[in-house]
Write an enzyme that holds these catalytic residues in place. Structure first.
Site, short mmCIF file in Angstrom:
data_model
loop_
_atom_site.label_atom_id
_atom_site.label_comp_id
_atom_site.label_asym_id
_atom_site.label_seq_id
_atom_site.Cartn_x
_atom_site.Cartn_y
_atom_site.Cartn_z
N SER A 144 0.87 -1.28 0.01
CA SER A 144 0.09 -0.03 -0.02
C SER A 144 0.70 1.13 -0.04
O SER A 144 2.13 1.26 0.32
CB SER A 144 -0.96 -0.08 1.06
OG SER A 144 -1.60 1.31 1.38
N TYR A 157 -1.82 0.17 10.76
CA TYR A 157 -1.86 -0.14 9.48
C TYR A 157 -0.59 0.03 8.75
O TYR A 157 -0.05 -0.79 8.00
CB TYR A 157 -3.14 0.43 8.65
CG TYR A 157 -3.29 -0.01 7.28
CD1 TYR A 157 -3.67 -1.34 6.97
CD2 TYR A 157 -3.41 0.94 6.11
CE1 TYR A 157 -3.74 -1.65 5.70
CE2 TYR A 157 -3.47 0.57 5.02
CZ TYR A 157 -3.50 -0.86 4.76
OH TYR A 157 -3.83 -1.18 3.42
C1 8X3 Z 1 -5.14 1.73 1.46
C2 8X3 Z 1 -4.63 3.10 1.22
O1 8X3 Z 1 -4.60 5.35 2.33
O2 8X3 Z 1 -6.03 3.77 3.39
O3 8X3 Z 1 -3.88 0.59 1.43
O4 8X3 Z 1 -3.76 3.62 3.67
S1 8X3 Z 1 -4.62 4.00 2.64
#
Ligand code: 8X3
Length: 259
Positions: A144, A157
């Site tokens: 990502s 994340y």
């Molecule tokens: C997804 C992109 O901007 O939500 O992997 O981190 S974000």
């Protein structure tokens, strides 16, 4: 322009994790159309079975295998089915919450680390011998833009996606000289049916707000297209890292919205 490469018999199988929806499902469809026999894995058996039927009905070749990427024993058992495979697309994963570091739930961080990082580690370790045995293997890590820069509320994340980036980069160093490429695809804002909804635990309003006023976020197909393009380059061409965002997104925190 270089023509897309067609897989050899030994490298014809492509395993896709998280194939039940979104980027994984779109990637499975596109790799099948590119001549791969796709093996769809995800926890939700009904979904991947339906997709495998759809792909078969379109004249391509697919099989479904219910799998939790965090369950190492199950992953090892799955891997015994393959002597050689050509492609592993590590796509399973996702985000949970947007809490700041000060109040984030450690359990959410653990879950994100397990699904995104350990899941990728499990599949890659288990299938690396079969990828190498094919003489022409490709490991794809779907990370990502969160693996390349942070944003407020994203730390759990972002940390997991940075770890996936490190896994891809380190593996590429460690196996250089072997017939396996390591490709990282880092998508920015992609509008799929589930990513945002999962992150906001089913809160449709908050999930929709992520894309509010954005003319054209990327679709799952857009990302699958970049994955398929990278995978079908000739074997000696290794697309190390491909960052793909919608035109309306200049960075993780700079998004043009028409409100
Ligand atoms: C997804 C992109 O901007 O939500 O992997 O981190 S974000």
């Amino acid at each position: 322009m270089t023509a897309p490469a067609t897989p050899s018999a030994a490298s014809r199988i492509a395993v896709v994790t998280g194939a039940s929806s979104g980027i994984g499902a779109a990637t499975a469809r596109q790799l099948a159309a590119a001549g791969y026999r796709v093996v769809l894995t995800a926890r939700r058996k009904d979904r991947i079975e339906a997709l495998a039927e759809e792909i078969d009905a379109a004249g391509h070749s697919a099989a479904a295998y219910a799998l939790d990427v965090t369950d190492r024993a199950a992953v090892d058992e799955f891997a015994t089915a393959f002597r050689t495979i050509g492609v592993l697309v590590n796509n399973a994963g996702g985000a949970l919450g947007t809490d700041p570091v000060a109040t984030g739930d450690p359990q959410d961080w653990r879950t994100m680390y397990e699904t995104n990082v350990i899941g990728t580690l499990n599949l890659t370790q288990a299938l690396l011998p079969a990828l190498t045995a094919s003489g022409d293997g490709t490991v794809v890590v779907v990370s990502s833009t969160a693996g390349h820069g942070t944003y407020e509320g994203g730390a759990g994340y972002v940390a997991a996606k940075h770890a996936e980036h490190v896994l891809a980069e380190t593996l590429r160093l460690e196996i250089v000289g072997q017939p396996v490429r390591v490709i990282e695809i880092a998508p920015g804002m992609v509008k799929t049916e589930e990513f945002s909804l999962t992150r906001f635990r089913g809160d449709e309003e908050r999930a929709a707000k992520v894309y509010e006023g954005v003319a054209e976020p990327l679709s799952a197909d857009d990302v699958a297209d970049t994955i398929t393009w990278a995978v079908t380059r000739p074997s000696h061409v290794n697309v190390d890292l491909l960052v793909v965002r919608p035109r309306a997104q200049a960075s993780n925190t700079k998004v043009h919205r028409e409100l």
